[in-house]
Design a protein around this motif. Structure first.
Motif, PDB file in Angstrom:
ATOM      1  N   ILE A 127       0.698  -1.365  -0.025  1.00 30.27           N
ATOM      2  CA  ILE A 127       0.034  -0.105  -0.059  1.00 30.27           C
ATOM      3  C   ILE A 127       0.972   1.293  -0.011  1.00 30.27           C
ATOM      4  N   ASN A 128       0.685   2.148  -0.834  1.00 32.86           N
ATOM      5  CA  ASN A 128       1.536   3.262  -1.048  1.00 32.86           C
ATOM      6  C   ASN A 128       1.000   4.365  -0.627  1.00 32.86           C
ATOM      7  N   THR A 129       1.328   5.205   0.365  1.00 33.73           N
ATOM      8  CA  THR A 129       0.670   6.557   0.881  1.00 33.73           C
ATOM      9  C   THR A 129       1.645   7.501   0.610  1.00 33.73           C
ATOM     10  N   ALA A 130       1.105   8.728   0.632  1.00 31.56           N
ATOM     11  CA  ALA A 130       1.609  10.230   0.364  1.00 31.56           C
ATOM     12  C   ALA A 130       2.624  10.591   1.465  1.00 31.56           C
ATOM     13  N   PHE A 131       2.227   9.926   2.676  1.00 30.65           N
ATOM     14  CA  PHE A 131       2.968  10.425   3.679  1.00 30.65           C
ATOM     15  C   PHE A 131       2.955   9.316   4.488  1.00 30.65           C
ATOM     16  N   PRO A 132       3.825   9.126   5.889  1.00 26.59           N
ATOM     17  CA  PRO A 132       3.629   8.234   6.952  1.00 26.59           C
ATOM     18  C   PRO A 132       2.237   8.383   7.416  1.00 26.59           C
ATOM     19  N   VAL A 133       1.656   7.119   7.784  1.00 27.49           N
ATOM     20  CA  VAL A 133       0.319   7.088   8.474  1.00 27.49           C
ATOM     21  C   VAL A 133       0.477   7.557  10.158  1.00 27.49           C
ATOM     22  N   ASN A 134       1.713   7.280  10.451  1.00 23.17           N
ATOM     23  CA  ASN A 134       2.100   7.442  11.914  1.00 23.17           C
ATOM     24  C   ASN A 134       2.248   8.871  12.304  1.00 23.17           C
ATOM     25  N   ILE A 135       1.939   9.945  11.272  1.00 29.54           N
ATOM     26  CA  ILE A 135       2.298  11.038  11.495  1.00 29.54           C
ATOM     27  C   ILE A 135       1.098  11.818  12.726  1.00 29.54           C
ATOM     28  N   PHE A 136      -0.076  11.156  12.638  1.00 31.86           N
ATOM     29  CA  PHE A 136      -1.098  11.492  13.507  1.00 31.86           C
ATOM     30  C   PHE A 136      -1.063  11.007  14.630  1.00 31.86           C
ATOM     31  N   GLY A 137      -0.876  11.945  15.890  1.00 32.96           N
ATOM     32  CA  GLY A 137      -0.810  11.343  17.211  1.00 32.96           C
ATOM     33  C   GLY A 137       0.622  11.056  17.582  1.00 32.96           C
ATOM     34  N   ASP A 139       4.692  11.095  18.925  1.00 32.39           N
ATOM     35  CA  ASP A 139       5.116  11.829  19.887  1.00 32.39           C
ATOM     36  C   ASP A 139       5.926  12.797  19.244  1.00 32.39           C
ATOM     37  N   GLU A 140       6.590  12.584  18.107  1.00 34.81           N
ATOM     38  CA  GLU A 140       7.543  13.678  17.329  1.00 34.81           C
ATOM     39  C   GLU A 140       6.567  14.648  16.935  1.00 34.81           C
ATOM     40  N   THR A 141       5.307  14.491  16.438  1.00 30.77           N
ATOM     41  CA  THR A 141       4.353  15.427  15.796  1.00 30.77           C
ATOM     42  C   THR A 141       3.939  16.426  17.115  1.00 30.77           C
ATOM     43  N   THR A 142       3.402  15.571  18.182  1.00 30.40           N
ATOM     44  CA  THR A 142       2.994  16.325  19.347  1.00 30.40           C
ATOM     45  C   THR A 142       3.958  17.389  19.732  1.00 30.40           C
ATOM     46  N   GLN A 143       5.419  16.722  19.839  1.00 29.16           N
ATOM     47  CA  GLN A 143       6.420  17.699  20.249  1.00 29.16           C
ATOM     48  C   GLN A 143       6.527  18.970  19.379  1.00 29.16           C
ATOM     49  N   LYS A 144       6.597  18.741  18.044  1.00 30.14           N
ATOM     50  CA  LYS A 144       6.637  19.822  17.083  1.00 30.14           C
ATOM     51  C   LYS A 144       5.486  20.745  17.389  1.00 30.14           C
ATOM     52  N   ILE A 145       4.422  20.338  17.544  1.00 27.80           N
ATOM     53  CA  ILE A 145       3.072  21.195  17.887  1.00 27.80           C
ATOM     54  C   ILE A 145       3.372  21.990  19.032  1.00 27.80           C
ATOM     55  N   ARG A 146       3.745  21.461  20.059  1.00 31.90           N
ATOM     56  CA  ARG A 146       4.071  21.902  21.140  1.00 31.90           C
ATOM     57  C   ARG A 146       5.078  23.260  21.300  1.00 31.90           C
ATOM     58  N   GLU A 147       6.301  22.925  20.430  1.00 34.09           N
ATOM     59  CA  GLU A 147       7.211  23.588  20.394  1.00 34.09           C
ATOM     60  C   GLU A 147       6.967  24.971  19.560  1.00 34.09           C
ATOM     61  N   ALA A 148       6.197  24.912  18.355  1.00 30.64           N
ATOM     62  CA  ALA A 148       5.753  25.658  17.760  1.00 30.64           C
ATOM     63  C   ALA A 148       4.561  26.814  18.324  1.00 30.64           C
ATOM     64  N   ALA A 149       3.863  26.333  19.254  1.00 36.02           N
ATOM     65  CA  ALA A 149       2.967  26.899  20.219  1.00 36.02           C
ATOM     66  C   ALA A 149       3.798  27.823  21.184  1.00 36.02           C
ATOM     67  N   GLU A 150       4.698  27.084  21.749  1.00 34.39           N
ATOM     68  CA  GLU A 150       5.654  28.096  22.759  1.00 34.39           C
ATOM     69  C   GLU A 150       6.305  29.014  21.934  1.00 34.39           C
ATOM     70  N   ALA A 151       6.925  28.857  20.862  1.00 25.45           N
ATOM     71  CA  ALA A 151       7.675  29.861  20.165  1.00 25.45           C
ATOM     72  C   ALA A 151       6.786  31.024  19.733  1.00 25.45           C
ATOM     73  N   TYR A 152       5.562  30.597  19.543  1.00 25.40           N
ATOM     74  CA  TYR A 152       4.347  31.583  19.231  1.00 25.40           C
ATOM     75  C   TYR A 152       4.292  32.735  20.494  1.00 25.40           C
ATOM     76  N   HIS A 153       3.946  31.953  21.634  1.00 24.47           N
ATOM     77  CA  HIS A 153       3.797  32.725  22.858  1.00 24.47           C
ATOM     78  C   HIS A 153       5.121  33.574  23.121  1.00 24.47           C
ATOM     79  N   ALA A 154       6.266  33.078  22.925  1.00 19.56           N
ATOM     80  CA  ALA A 154       7.502  33.794  23.370  1.00 19.56           C
ATOM     81  C   ALA A 154       7.445  34.711  22.511  1.00 19.56           C
ATOM     82  N   GLU A 155       7.259  34.852  21.233  1.00 17.23           N
ATOM     83  CA  GLU A 155       7.540  35.720  20.172  1.00 17.23           C
ATOM     84  C   GLU A 155       6.521  36.881  20.327  1.00 17.23           C
ATOM     85  N   HIS A 156       5.301  36.565  20.828  1.00 14.99           N
ATOM     86  CA  HIS A 156       4.302  37.460  20.902  1.00 14.99           C
ATOM     87  C   HIS A 156       3.845  37.904  22.606  1.00 14.99           C
TER      88      HIS A 156
END
Length: 244
Positions: A127-137, A139-156
């Motif tokens: 089965i060919n997928t356009a992107f890895p199915v384990n992106i959703f949920g 730990d790596e994705t969750t960490q990136k979202i957390r870092e992006a949110a923290e960066a926004y709060h720090a900058e603003h």
């Protein structure tokens, strides 16, 4: 002459016997492959509509089918939102993101279908997928979202403080919540855009319904799990796809 006739008769008998012995198996393989094709076509479509016609309840309600069911994925993501807090701008961004995941499965290949003496079939598929199915949920994705949110709060930081002064806690909380949802959607979209296609090797087991004489999928495993007895779920094993 008689020997030739007997040999000729034997050849006919052997031919007929071969058809009798293997003709049914060939027909079963064809029928089983047709079921696999119909099952995977539904998976590729990103829905689960009518999938119960080709698979057991255990499979249709299992992780493999849900992984590629757009409605299920969208519901899972939306269940994490406080929907009464979502404004029109954020809702539009969420809908836009959901549109990007609708074509997750780009294709599939049925490598082999076999039917054993017990009347059970096995299909090896890719089965060919356009992107890895384990992106959703993940730990790596969750960490990136957390870092992006923290960066926004720090900058603003100063803007956020002023927001609370001007609007009060309730309205400021609502606006910041919407911003965090937008950041999450943007992060997901970025991860997907930077991801490479994947190919998942799977093993589908099938049995024949005695009442309808039709095949249906009874289990889906990763190829490694099936061959080596590992305990990975059906979506854990992947190799980089060479093409879509």
């Amino acid at each position: 002459m008689n020997i030739c006739k007997k040999l000729g008769s034997l050849a006919v008998i052997l031919t007929v016997s071969t058809v009798s012995l293997f003709g049914c198996s060939s027909a079963d393989r064809t029928a089983a492959e047709e079921t696999v094709t119909a099952f995977l076509d539904i998976v590729k479509s990103g829905t689960s509509e009518n999938i119960e016609q080709y698979a057991s309840e255990e499979v249709t309600s299992g992780e493999f089918v849900k992984t590629f069911d757009n409605e299920f994925l969208i519901k899972q993501l939306k269940d994490g939102f406080e929907t009464e807090e979502i404004d029109a701008e954020t809702s539009a961004k969420v809908d836009e993101f959901f549109g990007t995941i609708s074509g997750m499965v780009s294709g599939y290949e049925i490598s082999k279908v076999t039917v054993d003496k017990k009347g059970k079939a096995t299909a090896i598929v890719k089965i060919n997928t356009a992107f890895p199915v384990n992106i959703f949920g993940s730990d790596e994705t969750t960490q990136k979202i957390r870092e992006a949110a923290e960066a926004y709060h720090a900058e603003h930081d100063e803007e956020i403080k002023q927001l609370y002064k001007d609007l009060g806690d309730e309205e400021a909380d609502k606006q910041l919540y919407n911003k965090r949802v937008q950041i999450a959607m943007d992060t997901y979209a970025q991860i997907i855009s930077e991801a490479t296609p994947e190919t998942y090797a799977m093993v589908l087991s099938l049995e024949k319904n005695a009442e309808t004489d039709s095949w249906y999928v009874t289990s889906v495993e990763s190829f490694d799990s099936s061959v080596n007895g590992k305990t990975e779920t059906a979506t854990d094993t992947a190799t980089t796809a060479e093409s879509n």
